[in-house]
Design a protein around this motif. Sequence first.
Motif, PDB file in Angstrom:
ATOM      1  N   ALA A  77       0.849  -1.185   0.000  1.00 63.23           N
ATOM      2  CA  ALA A  77       0.000   0.000   0.000  1.00 63.23           C
ATOM      3  C   ALA A  77       0.884   1.234   0.000  1.00 63.23           C
ATOM      4  CB  ALA A  77      -0.911   0.001   1.231  1.00 63.23           C
ATOM      5  N   TYR A  78       0.349   2.314  -0.566  1.00 62.44           N
ATOM      6  CA  TYR A  78       1.113   3.561  -0.598  1.00 62.44           C
ATOM      7  C   TYR A  78       0.284   4.685   0.010  1.00 62.44           C
ATOM      8  CZ  TYR A  78       3.900   7.499  -2.052  1.00 62.44           C
ATOM      9  OH  TYR A  78       4.657   8.648  -2.029  1.00 62.44           O
ATOM     10  N   MET A 101      -8.053   5.456  11.561  1.00 62.37           N
ATOM     11  CA  MET A 101      -8.012   3.998  11.484  1.00 62.37           C
ATOM     12  C   MET A 101      -8.825   3.291  12.536  1.00 62.37           C
ATOM     13  SD  MET A 101      -4.781   2.288  10.162  1.00 62.37           S
ATOM     14  CE  MET A 101      -3.353   2.992  10.848  1.00 62.37           C
ATOM     15  N   VAL A 128      -3.809   6.425   2.718  1.00 62.46           N
ATOM     16  CA  VAL A 128      -3.447   5.477   1.658  1.00 62.46           C
ATOM     17  C   VAL A 128      -4.176   5.882   0.384  1.00 62.46           C
ATOM     18  CG1 VAL A 128      -3.638   3.075   0.879  1.00 62.46           C
ATOM     19  CG2 VAL A 128      -2.973   3.578   3.245  1.00 62.46           C
ATOM     20  N   TYR A 135      -5.932  -5.277  -0.204  1.00 62.85           N
ATOM     21  CA  TYR A 135      -5.949  -4.255   0.859  1.00 62.85           C
ATOM     22  C   TYR A 135      -6.606  -2.952   0.408  1.00 62.85           C
ATOM     23  CZ  TYR A 135      -3.208  -7.454   3.559  1.00 62.85           C
ATOM     24  OH  TYR A 135      -2.804  -8.564   4.255  1.00 62.85           O
ATOM     25  N   VAL A 138      -8.058  -0.319   2.851  1.00 57.38           N
ATOM     26  CA  VAL A 138      -7.326   0.680   3.644  1.00 57.38           C
ATOM     27  C   VAL A 138      -7.203   2.030   2.939  1.00 57.38           C
ATOM     28  CG1 VAL A 138      -6.019  -1.070   4.925  1.00 57.38           C
ATOM     29  CG2 VAL A 138      -4.967   0.026   2.950  1.00 57.38           C
ATOM     30  N   MET A 143      -2.736   6.618   7.944  1.00 61.25           N
ATOM     31  CA  MET A 143      -1.827   5.676   8.605  1.00 61.25           C
ATOM     32  C   MET A 143      -1.091   6.299   9.796  1.00 61.25           C
ATOM     33  SD  MET A 143      -2.180   2.726   7.286  1.00 61.25           S
ATOM     34  CE  MET A 143      -3.817   2.684   6.589  1.00 61.25           C
ATOM     35  N   ILE A 153       6.117   4.861  10.252  1.00 62.03           N
ATOM     36  CA  ILE A 153       6.264   5.936   9.267  1.00 62.03           C
ATOM     37  C   ILE A 153       7.287   6.953   9.746  1.00 62.03           C
ATOM     38  CG2 ILE A 153       5.046   7.976   8.398  1.00 62.03           C
ATOM     39  CD1 ILE A 153       2.608   6.105   7.950  1.00 62.03           C
ATOM     40  N   PHE A 168       1.233  -6.915  14.799  1.00 61.49           N
ATOM     41  CA  PHE A 168       0.025  -6.328  15.399  1.00 61.49           C
ATOM     42  C   PHE A 168      -1.182  -6.703  14.563  1.00 61.49           C
ATOM     43  CE2 PHE A 168      -1.081  -2.515  12.761  1.00 61.49           C
ATOM     44  CZ  PHE A 168       0.007  -2.508  11.899  1.00 61.49           C
ATOM     45  N   ILE A 178       4.339  -4.700   9.221  1.00 60.47           N
ATOM     46  CA  ILE A 178       4.430  -3.789   8.075  1.00 60.47           C
ATOM     47  C   ILE A 178       5.879  -3.339   7.932  1.00 60.47           C
ATOM     48  CG2 ILE A 178       3.619  -1.613   7.064  1.00 60.47           C
ATOM     49  CD1 ILE A 178       1.212  -3.237   7.593  1.00 60.47           C
ATOM     50  N   THR A 180       8.083  -0.500   6.063  1.00 61.55           N
ATOM     51  CA  THR A 180       7.840   0.803   5.419  1.00 61.55           C
ATOM     52  C   THR A 180       9.122   1.418   4.869  1.00 61.55           C
ATOM     53  OG1 THR A 180       6.046   1.189   6.986  1.00 61.55           O
ATOM     54  CG2 THR A 180       6.871   3.115   5.802  1.00 61.55           C
ATOM     55  N   TYR A 204       4.841   7.163   1.812  1.00 62.39           N
ATOM     56  CA  TYR A 204       5.331   5.983   2.534  1.00 62.39           C
ATOM     57  C   TYR A 204       4.795   4.728   1.864  1.00 62.39           C
ATOM     58  CZ  TYR A 204       5.112  10.052   5.506  1.00 62.39           C
ATOM     59  OH  TYR A 204       5.191  11.344   5.963  1.00 62.39           O
ATOM     60  N   LEU A 205       5.722   3.884   1.439  1.00 57.43           N
ATOM     61  CA  LEU A 205       5.314   2.618   0.841  1.00 57.43           C
ATOM     62  C   LEU A 205       5.399   1.518   1.890  1.00 57.43           C
ATOM     63  CD1 LEU A 205       4.684   1.325  -2.092  1.00 57.43           C
ATOM     64  CD2 LEU A 205       6.773   0.109  -1.492  1.00 57.43           C
ATOM     65  N   GLY A 206       4.336   0.771   2.061  1.00 56.73           N
ATOM     66  CA  GLY A 206       4.334  -0.297   3.046  1.00 56.73           C
ATOM     67  C   GLY A 206       4.082  -1.649   2.411  1.00 56.73           C
ATOM     68  N   ILE A 208       2.912  -5.472   3.413  1.00 54.33           N
ATOM     69  CA  ILE A 208       2.203  -6.140   4.499  1.00 54.33           C
ATOM     70  C   ILE A 208       2.621  -7.600   4.523  1.00 54.33           C
ATOM     71  CG2 ILE A 208      -0.075  -6.707   5.430  1.00 54.33           C
ATOM     72  CD1 ILE A 208      -0.496  -4.085   3.108  1.00 54.33           C
TER      73      ILE A 208
END
Length: 278
Positions: A77-78, A101, A128, A135, A138, A143, A153, A168, A178, A180, A204-206, A208
């Motif tokens: 996700a970005y 969230m 996101v 995903y 999201v 985030m 982040i 988590f 995650i 990141t 931020y690129l995550g 998962i």
Amino acid sequence: FDSGAVEKRRESLASMCDERARMLQDQFNVSMNHLQALAILVNTFHHSLNPSAITQATFARYAERTAFERPLTSGVAYAVRVTHAERDQFERQQGWSIKKMYSSPNSQGPGDAAVAEIRGPADEYAPVIFAQDAYKNVISFDMLSGADDRENIIRARESGKGVLTAPFQLLNGRLGVILTYSVYKSEPPADARLQERVQAAIGYLGGIFDIEALVDKLLHQLAGKQSIMVNVYDTTNDKPISMYGSDDTGSGMFHNSTLNFGDPSRRHEMHCRFMQKP
Ligand code: WA2
């Protein structure tokens, strides 16, 4: 019984455990490298082109088709950096509003709105905007509004390196971690001051990591999988957090293989035991 046989058994447990740990670590590292490349792709084709050449549809398709490059991830996700001043215009452009969230721990009562108001609006957000289809749920979530994601982040943009959360519970209810990478407006020099990095961050690129499912798949590819029991822990804090496996009790022989997932501020261990008594 005979001490030679015990020693042999101990060696065999150690070598099987080390093999599994090394394999997991290698696959993790491969996944991590590809996430970094994906962060560069977003920088190049989204932030550095006007108009952007990436949409949710093209991002999702590209992420799906390159998923084989990230064997331990179940999605990517970005999230983009949005200041409070930019929020209204951003939301109008996207056609949706930025969402928090989790409602706070005691979120049932009407008290929460008041708490949010006392705290006031956040000064920045990380909603996101792109996600792999698994995903999609999201998209539009901030985030920075969840403790684990927020800490990650902040660490990512201060360090310029790939950073990892503790395991988590994700929004989809599953246990995950995650990884990141921060994306910067212009790549800060290797010796950039922390403040320069933070200012230059634009997204931020995550990745998962669905540890339960994916470690299981990985271990099942190995011969002798029936014979040993594997557990993986995040041992960063006093109390280890289980990432994989269940029944790590019992007396008997036990081997501990260290795992290095590339984030120096986190520690991981793999514990192995034989299923059967000799
Ligand atoms: N992605 C998917 N499900 C989640 C989640 C998450 N974070 N957090 C809780 N449930 C865009 O680090 C940046 C992804 C966060 C990246």
